[in-house]
Design an enzyme around this catalytic site. Structure first.
Site, mmCIF file in Angstrom:
data_model
loop_
_atom_site.group_PDB
_atom_site.id
_atom_site.type_symbol
_atom_site.label_atom_id
_atom_site.label_comp_id
_atom_site.label_asym_id
_atom_site.label_seq_id
_atom_site.Cartn_x
_atom_site.Cartn_y
_atom_site.Cartn_z
ATOM 1 N N HIS A 153 0.797 -1.228 0.000
ATOM 2 C CA HIS A 153 0.000 0.000 0.000
ATOM 3 C C HIS A 153 0.836 1.289 0.000
ATOM 4 O O HIS A 153 0.550 2.235 0.744
ATOM 5 C CB HIS A 153 -0.944 0.007 1.210
ATOM 6 N N HIS A 209 -9.705 2.101 0.783
ATOM 7 C CA HIS A 209 -9.585 0.999 1.734
ATOM 8 C C HIS A 209 -10.636 1.062 2.848
ATOM 9 O O HIS A 209 -10.319 0.801 4.016
ATOM 10 C CB HIS A 209 -8.174 0.983 2.319
ATOM 11 N N GLU A 246 -11.478 -3.843 -2.453
ATOM 12 C CA GLU A 246 -10.586 -2.836 -3.018
ATOM 13 C C GLU A 246 -10.448 -3.058 -4.516
ATOM 14 O O GLU A 246 -9.865 -4.052 -4.942
ATOM 15 C CB GLU A 246 -9.212 -2.935 -2.347
HETATM 16 C C1 BGC Z 1 -4.464 -6.440 2.376
HETATM 17 C C2 BGC Z 1 -4.351 -7.168 3.690
HETATM 18 C C3 BGC Z 1 -3.880 -6.201 4.716
HETATM 19 C C4 BGC Z 1 -4.872 -5.059 4.783
HETATM 20 C C5 BGC Z 1 -4.490 -4.028 5.780
HETATM 21 C C6 BGC Z 1 -5.446 -5.344 2.548
HETATM 22 O O1 BGC Z 1 -5.574 -4.638 1.372
HETATM 23 O O2 BGC Z 1 -4.825 -7.297 1.336
HETATM 24 O O3 BGC Z 1 -3.454 -8.240 3.599
HETATM 25 O O4 BGC Z 1 -3.753 -6.805 5.960
HETATM 26 O O5 BGC Z 1 -4.979 -4.476 3.529
HETATM 27 O O6 BGC Z 1 -3.208 -3.664 5.640
#
Ligand code: BGC
Length: 395
Positions: free
Chosen positions: A146, A220, A360
């Site tokens: 991310h 998110h 997402e």
């Molecule tokens: C990911 C997860 C992660 C979460 C928070 C999601 O987009 O796929 O693996 O734990 O985000 O970070």
């Protein structure tokens, strides 16, 4: 104005639309030009002294959302249930401190935030582009997640409230410097949240760059259609418009295989309760501790990027329904497996295991290292454009 647009506001619509299209004309504080359907208040102060705002946006049906210019985070989203009762259906906090606390940063669930420059994982925190190797933060075990240590979820965006023919909302802009978090090129990003009177939340993403760079922007939010803090989401019914998904290795990086969902717990082509198969003895579910996978959205062709239905979620208890449509090729279904009750949300309830789900919309994870996945490389002169629409209703 609480429950909708006033006549004066409608009359002002055209000029406000003009201001939204010409943000330079809006005053610095945004106060003077804020339409009636968007209210601005103080949300907190960053450690460096910068003020953070909260924008409250309402539509004509009483649906309301709150967005802060810190991380572009949707902190609250209230929609009616089948009886017309409003509940807040996203996980989050009531003040900036919640998002800055050590406990929050340690578990880093990215509640409600805008994600960039690259949503999801990049294997080993590294990729090669035009003969050069780029090294990124390894902020998720051996991988990059991310956008890195300080992704777009942790920066202060410029915010311009607007009202136009489709609804009202907030335009957020951010310039990511060349080299920020290890990525090449200065990236100018614009994200627009529009809340319409059809109870849609439309998110439009745009970006341009000065050098070729990977870009994969997403949102998110964690949804719980029974209301945040009301328990887990295992009874929610999910439909995902995908015949295939991308299986993952032990560190949640796609293996490269595009696998059929047929006969697996990943077959959501018909609405199924999340809890029905989540604890099956399935290697993919064990690796991710539940669902945390990219689904390949069914499309007319590999190059089709029209807005199509990607997923539908319903909660039999409240009667709330959420549909997700997108121009993206993939959608990550994350069942909140890493939530463990250490964070307490705005309503005073601990966010326990699987107490929210994220959908997402995205390009596939690790695309910069996977030549067979649709490309995520944005070149100078081109414009990254993506649209996702969440529609809220009841049944
Ligand atoms: C990911 C997860 C992660 C979460 C928070 C999601 O987009 O796929 O693996 O734990 O985000 O970070």
């Amino acid at each position: 104005m609480k429950w909708g647009m006033s006549f004066s506001c409608l009359a002002l619509g055209a000029s406000l639309g003009f201001l939204a299209a010409n943000p330079a004309l809006a005053d610095d504080s945004g106060a003077m030009n804020t339409p009636d359907s968007v209210e601005r208040s103080a949300f907190g102060t960053l450690p460096d002294g910068r003020r953070v705002d909260l924008y409250r946006i309402v539509n004509g049906n009483g649906v309301e959302m709150e967005v802060t210019n810190y991380g572009g985070i949707i902190t609250s989203l209230k929609t009616p249930d089948a009886q017309g009762r409003l509940d807040d259906i996203v996980l989050g906090f009531g003040s900036l401190d919640g998002y800055l606390s050590d406990a929050y940063r340690q578990s880093n669930p990215y509640f409600g935030a805008l994600i960039g420059r690259y949503g999801n994982r990049i294997a080993g925190g590294t990729f090669e582009l035009n003969g050069k190797t780029y090294d990124l933060a390894k902020n998720d075990g051996p991988n990059h997640l991310h956008g890195g240590d300080k992704g777009f979820n942790r920066v202060l965006w410029n915010a311009t409230p607007f009202e136009n023919d489709s609804g009202s909302g907030l335009m957020l802009t951010y310039t990511s410097a060349d080299g920020e978090e290890g990525y090449p090129g200065k990236l100018d990003v614009e994200v627009t949240y529009t809340l319409t009177d059809n109870n849609e939340l439309a998110i439009d993403y745009k970006a341009t760059t000065t050098r070729a760079t990977p870009v994969n922007l997403t949102q998110h939010s964690y949804f719980n259609l029974g209301g945040e803090g009301s328990g887990d989401i295992l009874d929610h019914q999910v439909m995902i418009n995908a015949d295939e998904f991308t299986p993952i290795n032990e560190t949640l990086i796609p293996t490269g295989e595009i696998k059929s969902v047929k006969g697996t717990p990943f077959d959501f082509t018909k609405a199924t309760a999340i809890g029905e198969r989540i604890n099956d003895d399935n290697q993919q579910l064990v690796r991710a501790r539940g669902y945390d996978h990219n689904f390949v959205i069914d499309r007319a062709s590999a190059t089709d990027d029209t807005l199509v239905l990607a997923a539908r979620v319903s909660d039999p208890e409240s009667g709330r329904v959420m549909e997700v449509a997108t121009t993206e090729p993939g959608i990550q279904f994350y069942s909140g497996n890493f939530l463990d009750g250490t964070l307490t949300g705005k309503g005073g309830n601990a966010y326990g295991h699987r107490s929210g789900l994220a959908l997402e919309t995205q390009h596939y994870p690790d695309s910069p290292n996977q030549a067979d996945f649709p490309s995520t490389i944005l070149k100078p002169g081109d414009t990254y454009q993506s649209r996702t629409v969440y529609t809220f209703s009841t049944e």
